[in-house]
Design an enzyme around this catalytic site. Structure first.
Site, PDB file in Angstrom:
ATOM      1  N   SER A 124       9.984  -9.844  -4.633  1.00  0.00           N
ATOM      2  CA  SER A 124       9.065 -10.680  -3.870  1.00  0.00           C
ATOM      3  C   SER A 124       9.693 -12.030  -3.579  1.00  0.00           C
ATOM      4  O   SER A 124      10.510 -12.538  -4.360  1.00  0.00           O
ATOM      5  CB  SER A 124       7.810 -10.881  -4.728  1.00  0.00           C
ATOM      6  OG  SER A 124       7.030 -11.914  -4.206  1.00  0.00           O
ATOM      7  N   TYR A 148       3.729 -13.210 -12.955  1.00  0.00           N
ATOM      8  CA  TYR A 148       4.009 -12.130 -12.006  1.00  0.00           C
ATOM      9  C   TYR A 148       5.420 -12.312 -11.428  1.00  0.00           C
ATOM     10  O   TYR A 148       6.242 -11.385 -11.423  1.00  0.00           O
ATOM     11  CB  TYR A 148       2.972 -12.130 -10.873  1.00  0.00           C
ATOM     12  CG  TYR A 148       3.392 -11.309  -9.671  1.00  0.00           C
ATOM     13  CD1 TYR A 148       3.490  -9.923  -9.748  1.00  0.00           C
ATOM     14  CD2 TYR A 148       3.717 -11.931  -8.460  1.00  0.00           C
ATOM     15  CE1 TYR A 148       3.909  -9.173  -8.648  1.00  0.00           C
ATOM     16  CE2 TYR A 148       4.129 -11.194  -7.360  1.00  0.00           C
ATOM     17  CZ  TYR A 148       4.227  -9.816  -7.460  1.00  0.00           C
ATOM     18  OH  TYR A 148       4.645  -9.086  -6.379  1.00  0.00           O
ATOM     19  N   LYS A 152       9.149 -10.045 -11.822  1.00  0.00           N
ATOM     20  CA  LYS A 152      10.068  -9.593 -10.755  1.00  0.00           C
ATOM     21  C   LYS A 152      11.475 -10.118 -11.025  1.00  0.00           C
ATOM     22  O   LYS A 152      12.468  -9.412 -10.856  1.00  0.00           O
ATOM     23  CB  LYS A 152       9.581 -10.094  -9.386  1.00  0.00           C
ATOM     24  CG  LYS A 152       8.260  -9.494  -8.941  1.00  0.00           C
ATOM     25  CD  LYS A 152       8.407  -8.026  -8.642  1.00  0.00           C
ATOM     26  CE  LYS A 152       7.116  -7.356  -8.274  1.00  0.00           C
ATOM     27  NZ  LYS A 152       7.197  -5.902  -8.245  1.00  0.00           N
TER      28      LYS A 152
HETATM   29  P1  NAD Z   1      -0.553  -1.962  -4.739  1.00  0.00           P
HETATM   30  O1  NAD Z   1      -1.262  -2.466  -5.937  1.00  0.00           O
HETATM   31  O2  NAD Z   1      -1.338  -1.553  -3.550  1.00  0.00           O
HETATM   32  O3  NAD Z   1       0.387  -0.714  -5.148  1.00  0.00           O
HETATM   33  C1  NAD Z   1       0.966  -0.593  -6.417  1.00  0.00           C
HETATM   34  C2  NAD Z   1       0.652   0.811  -6.936  1.00  0.00           C
HETATM   35  O4  NAD Z   1       1.279   1.005  -8.216  1.00  0.00           O
HETATM   36  C3  NAD Z   1      -0.841   1.051  -7.130  1.00  0.00           C
HETATM   37  O5  NAD Z   1      -1.214   2.246  -6.473  1.00  0.00           O
HETATM   38  C4  NAD Z   1      -1.009   1.173  -8.650  1.00  0.00           C
HETATM   39  O6  NAD Z   1      -2.045   2.083  -8.996  1.00  0.00           O
HETATM   40  C5  NAD Z   1       0.373   1.655  -9.087  1.00  0.00           C
HETATM   41  N1  NAD Z   1       0.766   1.258 -10.448  1.00  0.00           N
HETATM   42  C6  NAD Z   1       0.736   0.036 -10.999  1.00  0.00           C
HETATM   43  N2  NAD Z   1       1.199   0.068 -12.262  1.00  0.00           N
HETATM   44  C7  NAD Z   1       1.554   1.368 -12.514  1.00  0.00           C
HETATM   45  C8  NAD Z   1       2.095   2.031 -13.642  1.00  0.00           C
HETATM   46  N3  NAD Z   1       2.352   1.394 -14.785  1.00  0.00           N
HETATM   47  N4  NAD Z   1       2.337   3.366 -13.553  1.00  0.00           N
HETATM   48  C9  NAD Z   1       2.059   4.043 -12.409  1.00  0.00           C
HETATM   49  N5  NAD Z   1       1.541   3.456 -11.306  1.00  0.00           N
HETATM   50  C10 NAD Z   1       1.284   2.121 -11.366  1.00  0.00           C
HETATM   51  O7  NAD Z   1       0.551  -3.058  -4.338  1.00  0.00           O
HETATM   52  P2  NAD Z   1       1.433  -3.188  -3.024  1.00  0.00           P
HETATM   53  O8  NAD Z   1       0.921  -4.341  -2.229  1.00  0.00           O
HETATM   54  O9  NAD Z   1       1.585  -1.864  -2.387  1.00  0.00           O
HETATM   55  O10 NAD Z   1       2.800  -3.649  -3.673  1.00  0.00           O
HETATM   56  C11 NAD Z   1       3.808  -2.723  -4.027  1.00  0.00           C
HETATM   57  C12 NAD Z   1       4.920  -3.468  -4.747  1.00  0.00           C
HETATM   58  O11 NAD Z   1       5.411  -4.514  -3.906  1.00  0.00           O
HETATM   59  C13 NAD Z   1       4.489  -4.131  -6.048  1.00  0.00           C
HETATM   60  O12 NAD Z   1       5.519  -3.999  -6.998  1.00  0.00           O
HETATM   61  C14 NAD Z   1       4.306  -5.578  -5.652  1.00  0.00           C
HETATM   62  O13 NAD Z   1       4.511  -6.448  -6.734  1.00  0.00           O
HETATM   63  C15 NAD Z   1       5.388  -5.760  -4.592  1.00  0.00           C
HETATM   64  N6  NAD Z   1       5.093  -6.836  -3.639  1.00  0.00           N
HETATM   65  C16 NAD Z   1       3.908  -6.846  -2.960  1.00  0.00           C
HETATM   66  C17 NAD Z   1       3.621  -7.896  -2.079  1.00  0.00           C
HETATM   67  C18 NAD Z   1       2.296  -7.952  -1.350  1.00  0.00           C
HETATM   68  O14 NAD Z   1       1.952  -9.029  -0.860  1.00  0.00           O
HETATM   69  N7  NAD Z   1       1.551  -6.854  -1.219  1.00  0.00           N
HETATM   70  C19 NAD Z   1       4.552  -8.937  -1.890  1.00  0.00           C
HETATM   71  C20 NAD Z   1       5.765  -8.877  -2.578  1.00  0.00           C
HETATM   72  C21 NAD Z   1       6.022  -7.827  -3.460  1.00  0.00           C
HETATM   73  N1  UFG Z   2      -4.938 -18.849   1.965  1.00  0.00           N
HETATM   74  C1  UFG Z   2      -6.075 -19.523   2.327  1.00  0.00           C
HETATM   75  N2  UFG Z   2      -7.288 -18.999   1.967  1.00  0.00           N
HETATM   76  C2  UFG Z   2      -7.401 -17.829   1.263  1.00  0.00           C
HETATM   77  C3  UFG Z   2      -6.222 -17.150   0.908  1.00  0.00           C
HETATM   78  C4  UFG Z   2      -4.997 -17.686   1.268  1.00  0.00           C
HETATM   79  O1  UFG Z   2      -6.011 -20.592   2.948  1.00  0.00           O
HETATM   80  O2  UFG Z   2      -8.530 -17.418   0.955  1.00  0.00           O
HETATM   81  C5  UFG Z   2      -3.628 -19.405   2.390  1.00  0.00           C
HETATM   82  C6  UFG Z   2      -2.722 -19.756   1.238  1.00  0.00           C
HETATM   83  O3  UFG Z   2      -2.992 -21.046   0.759  1.00  0.00           O
HETATM   84  C7  UFG Z   2      -1.339 -19.590   1.876  1.00  0.00           C
HETATM   85  C8  UFG Z   2      -1.535 -18.459   2.872  1.00  0.00           C
HETATM   86  O4  UFG Z   2      -2.939 -18.394   3.119  1.00  0.00           O
HETATM   87  O5  UFG Z   2      -1.000 -20.766   2.595  1.00  0.00           O
HETATM   88  C9  UFG Z   2      -1.065 -17.109   2.362  1.00  0.00           C
HETATM   89  O6  UFG Z   2      -1.666 -16.859   1.091  1.00  0.00           O
HETATM   90  P1  UFG Z   2      -1.645 -15.410   0.411  1.00  0.00           P
HETATM   91  O7  UFG Z   2      -2.432 -15.520  -0.860  1.00  0.00           O
HETATM   92  O8  UFG Z   2      -2.059 -14.376   1.382  1.00  0.00           O
HETATM   93  O9  UFG Z   2      -0.094 -15.174   0.130  1.00  0.00           O
HETATM   94  P2  UFG Z   2       0.933 -16.001  -0.769  1.00  0.00           P
HETATM   95  O10 UFG Z   2       2.020 -16.469   0.146  1.00  0.00           O
HETATM   96  O11 UFG Z   2       0.286 -16.999  -1.602  1.00  0.00           O
HETATM   97  O12 UFG Z   2       1.473 -14.869  -1.768  1.00  0.00           O
HETATM   98  C10 UFG Z   2       1.766 -13.541  -1.356  1.00  0.00           C
HETATM   99  C11 UFG Z   2       1.482 -12.592  -2.507  1.00  0.00           C
HETATM  100  C12 UFG Z   2       2.447 -12.822  -3.632  1.00  0.00           C
HETATM  101  C13 UFG Z   2       3.844 -12.735  -3.101  1.00  0.00           C
HETATM  102  C14 UFG Z   2       4.032 -13.730  -1.988  1.00  0.00           C
HETATM  103  C15 UFG Z   2       5.412 -13.668  -1.403  1.00  0.00           C
HETATM  104  O13 UFG Z   2       0.179 -12.769  -3.000  1.00  0.00           O
HETATM  105  O14 UFG Z   2       2.281 -11.812  -4.601  1.00  0.00           O
HETATM  106  O15 UFG Z   2       3.088 -13.460  -0.957  1.00  0.00           O
HETATM  107  O16 UFG Z   2       5.759 -12.372  -1.142  1.00  0.00           O
HETATM  108  F1  UFG Z   2       4.718 -13.000  -4.093  1.00  0.00           F
END
Ligand code: NAD
Ligand code: UFG
Length: 332
Positions: A124, A148, A152
């Protein structure tokens, strides 16, 4: 080629399973359903018009993992499974380290035991030290600010050390920026439980009338309109990035770290206005104080992924907003 997709019923995992299958890979899903629903498997199979093998179980259960590897003998793994709520990780750091770090260690141990050395890991943008001036390049100093992000960063460190051993590991670390949108069918979107923390799921629930108004965290940042700026990338572009990473891994051993973003920042107000315009709905909002831990501006330098993987995100913010709203309106 057979690819095990951990967390394959989650938001990004499910979209990547579609991209993998459409590119001719045989995808196998493993998920413990801690943050996803069984119905997603039916959605995936409906889109692909074929069955996809699914194993319900936990990365923390090494015997279960051995069973899956024994039965399937995958050629590689795309590893999404993890917990991802920043706020929850501050309250429950041990849960995050156990699930995300210990869970990954189990997976890597079983991979080594079965001589499966090809893995793509979901990292991330949150691993970057917020003091870095954007755009973030992969070689900038790291410095996560919550458990978190630490989880990572720790897994990145484990993977880096593994790549220095004699085993023929081929490892891709993908640092995602802010994924948005859903599959073009209107399925496979982001569906957080309870009140959403992230911007787009909050906006779509305001649009639906389930939440009254959006709180915009911070209107006094040093940005074009005072609101926070992020690099939003369509989940289908992100999914495609995994295919390109897998192709790069097939060229040989080693470790590659790549940002996956568009390289462009959009402010919160820009996202709100775009969503209103393309979907013809009103999003009432109020300004609130800054959210603790937020940075003003985060966006990717995408040149490394472009050069090494041939990856370039192409889907617009307009489409991200349309797809997110289509998903929210039609979701069961
Ligand atoms: P998500 O929660 O939708 O998907 C993760 C999946 O993993 C879920 O279906 C959950 O049930 C499963 N899971 C969690 N722990 C597990 C375990 N111990 N064993 C088996 N299954 C397990 O999340 P996502 O948004 O699809 O994100 C996928 C990956 O990308 C994650 O590792 C997350 O940290 C990373 N990531 C997400 C974002 C974002 O904004 N969505 C940003 C950066 C990184
Ligand atoms: N924001 C608002 N109101 C809300 C939610 C968010 O104003 O109700 C703003 C935040 O302050 C930020 C922007 O919208 O400026 C984006 O916020 P998000 O919470 O959607 O995303 P972040 O950039 O904070 O974080 C996300 C994921 C993290 C990940 C990161 C970078 O939540 O897990 O992107 O990949 F690590």
């Amino acid at each position: 080629m057979k690819i095990l997709v951990t967390g394959g019923l989650g938001y990004i995992g499910a979209n990547t399973v579609i991209a993998l299958a459409e590119a001719g890979y045989e995808a196998i899903i493993l998920d413990n359903l801690s943050n996803s629903r069984m119905a997603v498997l039916g959605d995936i199979e409906g889109i692909l018009d074929r069955e996809v093998p699914f194993y319900k179980g936990d990365l923390l259960d090494e015997k279960f993992l051995e069973g899956v590897f024994n039965k399937e003998h995958p050629d590689g793994v795309v590893h999404f499974a993890g917990l991802k709520a920043v706020g929850e990780s501050v309250a429950l750091p041990l849960k995050y380290f156990e699930n995300n770090v210990a869970g990954t260690l189990n997976l890597l141990k079983v991979m080594k035991a079965f001589e499966v050395y090809r893995v793509v890991f979901s990292s991330s943008a949150t691993v970057y030290d917020p003091q870095n001036p954007p755009p973030f390049t992969e070689d900038m100093p790291l410095g996560p600010t919550n458990p978190y992000g630490d989880s990572k960063w720790m897994v990145e460190g484990i993977l880096r050390r593994l790549s220095e051993t004699h085993d023929p590991w081929a490892i891709g670390i993908l640092r995602y920026f802010n994924p948005l949108g859903a599959h073009e069918s209107g399925l496979l979107g982001e569906d957080p439980r309870g009140i959403p923390n992230n911007l787009m799921p909050y906006i779509t629930r305001v649009a639906k009338g389930e939440l009254k108004f959006l709180r915009i965290f911070g209107s006094d940042y040093d940005t074009m309109d005072g609101t926070g700026v992020r690099d939003y990338i369509h989940v289908a572009d992100l999914a495609r990035g995994h295919l390109m990473a897998l192709t790069a891994l097939s060229r040989g051993r080693g470790l590659g770290i790549y940002n996956l973003g568009t390289g462009r920042g959009h402010s919160v107000l820009e996202v709100v206005r775009t969503f209103e315009r393309v979907n013809a709905v009103k999003i009432p909002y109020e300004y609130h104080s800054r959210r603790p831990g937020d940075v003003a501006v985060s966006f990717a330098d995408t040149s490394k992924a472009a050069k090494a993987l041939g990856f370039k995100a192409s889907i617009s913010l307009e489409t991200m907003c349309r797809d997110a709203w289509r998903y929210e309106k039609t979701k069961k």
